[in-house]
Design an enzyme around this catalytic site. Sequence first.
Site, PDB file in Angstrom:
ATOM      1  N   GLN A  49       5.994 -19.002   0.750  1.00  0.00           N
ATOM      2  CA  GLN A  49       5.794 -17.829   1.596  1.00  0.00           C
ATOM      3  C   GLN A  49       5.008 -18.221   2.837  1.00  0.00           C
ATOM      4  O   GLN A  49       4.000 -18.927   2.752  1.00  0.00           O
ATOM      5  CB  GLN A  49       5.039 -16.728   0.829  1.00  0.00           C
TER       6      GLN A  49
ATOM      7  N   GLN B 255       0.973 -18.551   3.331  1.00  0.00           N
ATOM      8  CA  GLN B 255       0.372 -18.674   2.005  1.00  0.00           C
ATOM      9  C   GLN B 255       0.512 -20.092   1.451  1.00  0.00           C
ATOM     10  O   GLN B 255       0.732 -20.282   0.258  1.00  0.00           O
ATOM     11  CB  GLN B 255       1.016 -17.680   1.031  1.00  0.00           C
TER      12      GLN B 255
ATOM     13  N   TYR C 277      -2.041 -20.450  -1.332  1.00  0.00           N
ATOM     14  CA  TYR C 277      -1.699 -19.620  -2.492  1.00  0.00           C
ATOM     15  C   TYR C 277      -0.457 -20.154  -3.202  1.00  0.00           C
ATOM     16  O   TYR C 277      -0.427 -20.277  -4.438  1.00  0.00           O
ATOM     17  CB  TYR C 277      -1.466 -18.182  -2.027  1.00  0.00           C
TER      18      TYR C 277
ATOM     19  N   GLY D 186       6.713 -10.358  -8.945  1.00  0.00           N
ATOM     20  CA  GLY D 186       7.046 -10.150  -7.541  1.00  0.00           C
ATOM     21  C   GLY D 186       6.093  -9.122  -6.957  1.00  0.00           C
ATOM     22  O   GLY D 186       4.892  -9.142  -7.225  1.00  0.00           O
TER      23      GLY D 186
END
Length: 241
Positions: free
Chosen positions: A141, A144, A147, A178
């Site tokens: 993503q 991110q 993350y 999700g």
Amino acid sequence: MARVAVVSGGTRGIGAAISKALKEAGYKVAANYAGNDAVAAQFKAETGIPVYKWDVSDYKACAEGLAKVTQDLGPVEILINNAGITRDVMFHKMAPQQWHEVINTNLNSLFNMTRPVIEGMRERGFGRIVNVSSINGQKGQVGQTNYTASKAGDIGFTKSLAQENAGKGITVNTICPGYIGTDMVKAVPSEVLEKSVLPLIPVRRLGEPEEVARCVVFLAADESGFITGSTFAVNGGQYMV
């Protein structure tokens, strides 16, 4: 006697739903939290689930906290590694602190929480470990990198630990949620959700924390002993592997 389950980040959002679902399924649950005393106290008052405060990025704190849970409730046989944070920013603007905070909380915590209980699980011949990763740990993503790296690491951790302990009655699995309707996601402006998020989800809605929790309860069950090293996507069809 009811098995003891520990849920990290267990007093808010998905973690709170997991803690409640495990209690309803008959487990003795301990909910770990990091800092919000008011929310934790309210959660305890509403659910009757005992709460324990420690920082999952600190190994000593985890070892001491888990020892306290064992003293109070009994040996930990089910561990849900759910705690996680975000520090979103494009990588070329990311500070070292933003990288290390996320890696320490989201990935290093799996070592910190699991290492103090794994030997006991092996000796008793039973254990259930469920690591809560993310859809973004599977697909990546923008903004991110920290993350995503941590959540992808959770999946690799799961697969190796599952192989090491399969012969000891211990299963290790990952759940990748999700977009789930937690307070954090619902704080996103509705027009952004409608235009930019929901169109990406084939079922055209956000998931509910309880839907993730039901998956955890399934994996925690004694009867789920033939499922290990698996990654469960709870994402409404947004990303299919």
